[in-house]
Write a protein that holds these residues in place. Structure first.
Motif, short mmCIF file in Angstrom:
data_model
loop_
_atom_site.label_atom_id
_atom_site.label_comp_id
_atom_site.label_asym_id
_atom_site.label_seq_id
_atom_site.Cartn_x
_atom_site.Cartn_y
_atom_site.Cartn_z
N GLU A 149 -64.50 -77.09 -74.31
CA GLU A 149 -65.41 -78.15 -73.89
C GLU A 149 -66.00 -78.82 -75.11
OE1 GLU A 149 -68.75 -76.65 -71.76
OE2 GLU A 149 -69.17 -75.06 -73.20
N ALA A 178 -62.28 -78.69 -68.25
CA ALA A 178 -62.72 -79.25 -66.98
C ALA A 178 -63.49 -80.54 -67.23
CB ALA A 178 -63.60 -78.25 -66.24
N TRP A 179 -63.42 -81.45 -66.27
CA TRP A 179 -64.14 -82.70 -66.43
C TRP A 179 -64.63 -83.19 -65.08
CZ3 TRP A 179 -62.35 -87.57 -64.57
CH2 TRP A 179 -61.07 -87.54 -64.02
N THR A 180 -65.68 -83.97 -65.11
CA THR A 180 -66.23 -84.56 -63.90
C THR A 180 -66.58 -86.01 -64.18
OG1 THR A 180 -68.48 -83.87 -64.49
CG2 THR A 180 -67.21 -82.38 -63.06
N LEU A 181 -66.66 -86.80 -63.15
CA LEU A 181 -67.10 -88.19 -63.29
C LEU A 181 -68.62 -88.21 -63.30
CD1 LEU A 181 -64.70 -90.04 -60.83
CD2 LEU A 181 -64.77 -90.29 -63.32
N PRO A 182 -69.23 -88.62 -64.41
CA PRO A 182 -70.70 -88.67 -64.44
C PRO A 182 -71.21 -89.84 -63.61
CG PRO A 182 -69.81 -89.54 -66.47
CD PRO A 182 -68.64 -89.02 -65.69
N GLU A 202 -59.41 -89.58 -67.42
CA GLU A 202 -58.46 -88.46 -67.50
C GLU A 202 -57.68 -88.47 -68.82
OE1 GLU A 202 -54.81 -86.36 -65.03
OE2 GLU A 202 -56.18 -87.73 -64.02
N GLU A 205 -59.98 -87.16 -71.53
CA GLU A 205 -60.14 -85.70 -71.53
C GLU A 205 -58.87 -85.02 -72.05
OE1 GLU A 205 -62.92 -84.25 -70.93
OE2 GLU A 205 -64.03 -85.95 -70.11
N GLU A 230 -58.45 -80.39 -65.65
CA GLU A 230 -58.64 -80.43 -64.19
C GLU A 230 -60.05 -80.92 -63.89
OE1 GLU A 230 -58.56 -77.28 -60.45
OE2 GLU A 230 -57.36 -76.87 -62.25
N MET A 231 -60.15 -81.71 -62.86
CA MET A 231 -61.45 -82.21 -62.44
C MET A 231 -62.18 -81.13 -61.65
SD MET A 231 -62.19 -85.79 -60.45
CE MET A 231 -63.86 -86.44 -60.32
N GLY A 232 -63.42 -80.87 -62.01
CA GLY A 232 -64.21 -79.85 -61.34
C GLY A 232 -65.20 -79.24 -62.30
N SER A 233 -66.00 -78.30 -61.82
CA SER A 233 -66.93 -77.61 -62.71
C SER A 233 -66.18 -76.66 -63.62
CB SER A 233 -67.97 -76.83 -61.90
OG SER A 233 -67.39 -75.67 -61.32
#
Length: 284
Positions: A149, A178-182, A202, A205, A230-233
């Protein structure tokens, strides 16, 4: 990776599994193994201090004899230390290996306050091993999963630990980001420009993970690597990848706060629910 591996031992099945794991790793790393049993006098016990100390020494001696019989030539020392358990284990040199009770995928690890504080205070990596773990769980085909991260330097210690361990085992590394849309208001003009340059969040990341992993690929060219975004926590994504892993490696900040040292939410979640051993690697 290290010249010394320390196994915390207290006679439980969990600590026996941890001792076995530490011995196998010491053989792979050509490292010395130190077995430490930290104990404190129980003032309400029905026996005196000398008897309590004798029980502790006998338990350690029997465990060391079993390990020495399995791994002839392994450099093993044993110490029975009277004193605070957390301070003794957290101050142990080299990689520290501890046992952790587990009760399946739902309840997960019962880490306990002592284990949590040791991990939070230790300046070296700490590995938590479930009771029942054995060499079969290190079979070929199981990845070493490591979380990445932030910027490359934020995960350098965890990545370095994962690659060194994989090199010793002939295993593959699965580096996970992991990544998320802020929320929309979190985007600054500068971040929007960076995202636009690489084609969206994407690809951004994916490039961030590749940049973090690149120096370790170069240092360990024989280690096979899978880069996984992957998108998620972060905790959920790591746990999903841990299902078929032989080891999960997570980082934690070594800084102390006003309320003391903390493990961090991602490491805490993985420690409680991963089905395999977990290495927690401190970083600045």
């Amino acid at each position: 990776m290290t010249a010394l591996i320390t196994a915390g031992f207290d006679g439980t099945d969990e600590s026996l599994a941890a001792l076995s794991w530490a011995a196998r790793e010491a053989v792979r790393q050509d490292a010395a193994l130190r077995v430490v049993h930290a104990w404190e006098v129980h003032p309400d016990a029905t026996v005196d201090r000398a008897t309590q100390e004798g029980w502790a020494r006998d338990a350690v001696t029997r465990a060391v004899e079993r390990i020495a019989a399995r791994h002839t030539g392994l450099d093993i020392t044993a110490d029975t230390v009277e004193g605070p358990v957390v301070e003794t284990l957290a101050g142990a040199g080299g990689l520290l290996v501890l046992g952790s009770r587990g009760h399946g995928a739902v309840v997960g690890f019962l880490l306990g306050s002592v284990g949590q504080q040791v991990i939070a205070d230790a300046v070296h990596p700490v590995v938590l091993v479930r009771a029942g773990d054995d060499a079969a769980h290190e079979a070929a085909g199981r990845d070493i999963v490591v979380g990445q991260e932030g910027a490359p330097e934020d995960s350098a210690d965890a990545l370095g630990f994962a690659f060194a361990t994989a090199a010793a085992r002939g295993a593959r590394v699965r580096a996970v980001r992991a990544w998320t849309l802020p929320p929309l208001f979190a985007y600054s003009p500068g971040s929007l420009m960076l995202l636009d340059e690489v084609g969206g969040p994407e690809p951004f990341e994916r490039k961030a993970l590749a940049d973090a992993v690149r120096p370790w690929r170069e240092r360990y060219p024989k280690v096979s690597v899978v880069e996984h975004i992957e998108m998620g926590s972060a905790g959920q994504v790591l746990l999903a990848a841990a299902g078929e892993a032989q080891l999960v490696v997570v980082g934690r900040r070594a800084r102390r706060t006003a309320v003391g040292a903390r493990i961090g939410s991602v490491a805490h979640g993985v420690l409680h629910h991963a089905p395999c051993p977990v290495a927690v690697v401190p970083h600045a």
